[in-house]
Design a protein around this motif. Structure first.
Motif, mmCIF file in Angstrom:
data_model
loop_
_atom_site.group_PDB
_atom_site.id
_atom_site.type_symbol
_atom_site.label_atom_id
_atom_site.label_comp_id
_atom_site.label_asym_id
_atom_site.label_seq_id
_atom_site.Cartn_x
_atom_site.Cartn_y
_atom_site.Cartn_z
ATOM 1 N N VAL A 114 0.886 -1.163 0.000
ATOM 2 C CA VAL A 114 0.000 0.000 0.000
ATOM 3 C C VAL A 114 0.926 1.215 0.000
ATOM 4 C CG1 VAL A 114 -1.711 1.270 1.358
ATOM 5 C CG2 VAL A 114 -1.796 -1.241 1.256
ATOM 6 N N PRO A 115 0.724 2.171 -0.933
ATOM 7 C CA PRO A 115 1.669 3.292 -1.044
ATOM 8 C C PRO A 115 1.936 4.015 0.274
ATOM 9 C CG PRO A 115 0.219 3.284 -2.929
ATOM 10 C CD PRO A 115 -0.289 2.222 -1.983
ATOM 11 N N TYR A 116 0.913 4.236 1.083
ATOM 12 C CA TYR A 116 1.131 4.925 2.356
ATOM 13 C C TYR A 116 2.031 4.103 3.273
ATOM 14 C CZ TYR A 116 0.358 7.601 6.578
ATOM 15 O OH TYR A 116 0.562 8.362 7.699
ATOM 16 N N ASP A 117 1.820 2.779 3.302
ATOM 17 C CA ASP A 117 2.663 1.916 4.139
ATOM 18 C C ASP A 117 4.110 1.958 3.663
ATOM 19 O OD1 ASP A 117 0.384 1.262 5.533
ATOM 20 O OD2 ASP A 117 0.141 -0.708 4.596
ATOM 21 N N ARG A 118 4.307 1.928 2.342
ATOM 22 C CA ARG A 118 5.664 1.995 1.798
ATOM 23 C C ARG A 118 6.295 3.355 2.130
ATOM 24 N NH1 ARG A 118 10.538 0.633 1.364
ATOM 25 N NH2 ARG A 118 11.585 1.345 -0.513
ATOM 26 N N ALA A 119 5.505 4.418 2.031
ATOM 27 C CA ALA A 119 6.024 5.750 2.351
ATOM 28 C C ALA A 119 6.476 5.812 3.805
ATOM 29 C CB ALA A 119 4.959 6.811 2.070
ATOM 30 N N LEU A 120 5.734 5.187 4.704
ATOM 31 C CA LEU A 120 6.132 5.164 6.118
ATOM 32 C C LEU A 120 7.443 4.402 6.307
ATOM 33 C CD1 LEU A 120 2.753 4.658 8.018
ATOM 34 C CD2 LEU A 120 4.130 6.737 7.838
ATOM 35 N N GLU A 121 7.615 3.300 5.551
ATOM 36 C CA GLU A 121 8.885 2.554 5.608
ATOM 37 C C GLU A 121 10.043 3.438 5.169
ATOM 38 O OE1 GLU A 121 7.723 -2.061 4.496
ATOM 39 O OE2 GLU A 121 8.966 -0.916 3.123
ATOM 40 N N VAL A 122 9.855 4.148 4.046
ATOM 41 C CA VAL A 122 10.900 5.028 3.524
ATOM 42 C C VAL A 122 11.172 6.148 4.531
ATOM 43 C CG1 VAL A 122 11.450 6.686 1.695
ATOM 44 C CG2 VAL A 122 10.426 4.476 1.103
ATOM 45 N N PHE A 123 10.118 6.692 5.114
ATOM 46 C CA PHE A 123 10.235 7.752 6.120
ATOM 47 C C PHE A 123 11.189 7.299 7.234
ATOM 48 C CE2 PHE A 123 8.734 10.420 9.607
ATOM 49 C CZ PHE A 123 8.433 11.625 8.978
ATOM 50 N N HIS A 124 10.945 6.085 7.724
ATOM 51 C CA HIS A 124 11.776 5.526 8.787
ATOM 52 C C HIS A 124 13.190 5.247 8.272
ATOM 53 C CE1 HIS A 124 12.826 3.351 12.408
ATOM 54 N NE2 HIS A 124 13.215 2.336 11.660
ATOM 55 N N ASN B 299 1.415 6.740 -8.217
ATOM 56 C CA ASN B 299 0.970 7.003 -6.850
ATOM 57 C C ASN B 299 1.952 7.916 -6.153
ATOM 58 O OD1 ASN B 299 -1.465 5.653 -6.107
ATOM 59 N ND2 ASN B 299 -0.398 3.703 -6.330
ATOM 60 N N PHE B 300 1.423 8.770 -5.294
ATOM 61 C CA PHE B 300 2.300 9.543 -4.431
ATOM 62 C C PHE B 300 1.613 9.783 -3.103
ATOM 63 C CE2 PHE B 300 -0.193 12.909 -6.269
ATOM 64 C CZ PHE B 300 -0.176 13.967 -5.373
ATOM 65 N N VAL B 301 2.441 9.960 -2.076
ATOM 66 C CA VAL B 301 1.966 10.105 -0.703
ATOM 67 C C VAL B 301 2.774 11.222 -0.056
ATOM 68 C CG1 VAL B 301 1.832 8.950 1.545
ATOM 69 C CG2 VAL B 301 1.403 7.636 -0.528
ATOM 70 N N ILE B 302 2.121 11.990 0.793
ATOM 71 C CA ILE B 302 2.824 12.968 1.617
ATOM 72 C C ILE B 302 2.694 12.500 3.062
ATOM 73 C CG2 ILE B 302 3.043 15.379 2.290
ATOM 74 C CD1 ILE B 302 1.290 16.028 -0.207
ATOM 75 N N CYS B 303 3.829 12.297 3.723
ATOM 76 C CA CYS B 303 3.845 11.868 5.126
ATOM 77 C C CYS B 303 4.444 12.981 5.972
ATOM 78 C CB CYS B 303 4.746 10.661 5.321
ATOM 79 S SG CYS B 303 4.147 9.143 4.665
ATOM 80 N N GLY B 304 3.747 13.344 6.999
ATOM 81 C CA GLY B 304 4.315 14.273 7.968
ATOM 82 C C GLY B 304 4.498 13.554 9.289
ATOM 83 N N ASP B 305 5.543 13.906 10.015
ATOM 84 C CA ASP B 305 5.772 13.307 11.331
ATOM 85 C C ASP B 305 4.776 13.903 12.333
ATOM 86 O OD1 ASP B 305 6.908 11.705 13.270
ATOM 87 O OD2 ASP B 305 8.942 12.434 12.958
ATOM 88 N N GLN B 306 4.740 13.346 13.527
ATOM 89 C CA GLN B 306 3.732 13.720 14.518
ATOM 90 C C GLN B 306 3.746 15.205 14.860
ATOM 91 O OE1 GLN B 306 3.767 11.357 18.054
ATOM 92 N NE2 GLN B 306 2.142 12.545 19.023
ATOM 93 N N GLY B 307 4.929 15.799 14.967
ATOM 94 C CA GLY B 307 5.013 17.211 15.348
ATOM 95 C C GLY B 307 4.297 18.122 14.371
ATOM 96 N N ILE B 308 4.490 17.911 13.094
ATOM 97 C CA ILE B 308 3.838 18.745 12.083
ATOM 98 C C ILE B 308 2.373 18.337 11.923
ATOM 99 C CG2 ILE B 308 4.722 17.370 10.128
ATOM 100 C CD1 ILE B 308 4.187 21.164 10.019
ATOM 101 N N ASN B 309 2.084 17.042 11.968
ATOM 102 C CA ASN B 309 0.697 16.594 11.835
ATOM 103 C C ASN B 309 -0.203 17.145 12.943
ATOM 104 O OD1 ASN B 309 1.210 15.161 9.509
ATOM 105 N ND2 ASN B 309 1.344 13.184 10.532
ATOM 106 N N ASP B 310 0.359 17.329 14.122
ATOM 107 C CA ASP B 310 -0.430 17.821 15.251
ATOM 108 C C ASP B 310 -0.856 19.280 15.096
ATOM 109 O OD1 ASP B 310 -0.287 15.379 16.484
ATOM 110 O OD2 ASP B 310 1.203 15.977 17.980
#
Length: 146
Positions: A42-52, A75-86
């Motif tokens: 799932v693109p979002y799951d892969r993006a989280l792996e890359v993020f880590h 496909n593309f996904v934007i992932c923000g870490d908890q600090g920015i997401n909050d």
């Protein structure tokens, strides 16, 4: 276009790296772009792996933003870490993704990425302004996968 190497020209990549540098200039936040051919996940799951994998979850203020692209899958996904997401508005990432998708649909990948980087940078500057002694914690270079 299904090859990572064909997605952006060298000049386009340089313009994107410069956009990241400018977006990060007034913030402690970190922005990365990762491009790969495809993912079986799932693109979002892969993006989280890359993020880590890129160490984006190790920033001091949890304010990293990753733009992940699977070229062949379109496909593309934007992932923000908890600090920015909050702190960003609830619809911020969706609105940013829509702005980028509008450019992508016309084949203007460079401008789509720059638009996303600029929007993320504006929010990072608002909530995580540059402080004396801030360092660039992560590379601005575009990372690439298979």
């Amino acid at each position: 276009m299904s090859k990572v190497e064909d997605f952006l020209t060298q000049e386009e990549e340089e313009a994107i790296v410069e956009a990241i540098r400018l977006a990060e200039k007034e913030t402690s936040g970190e922005i990365r772009v990762h491009i790969e051919k495809t993912t079986s996940k799932v693109p979002y799951d892969r993006a989280l792996e890359v993020f880590h994998h890129l160490g984006m979850d190790a920033t001091q203020l949890k304010n990293g933003v990753l733009i992940y692209i699977a070229v062949k899958d379109k496909n593309f996904v934007i992932c923000g870490d908890q600090g920015i997401n909050d702190v960003v508005p609830n619809d911020f990432w969706d609105c940013t993704k829509e702005a980028m998708a509008a450019q992508f649909k016309t084949g203007n990948f460079k401008q789509g990425l720059i638009d996303g980087i600029t929007r993320a940078g504006d929010q990072l500057q608002k909530y995580f302004p540059y402080q004396e002694g801030d360092i660039n914690e992560l590379s601005n270079e575009i990372s690439k996968g298979e």
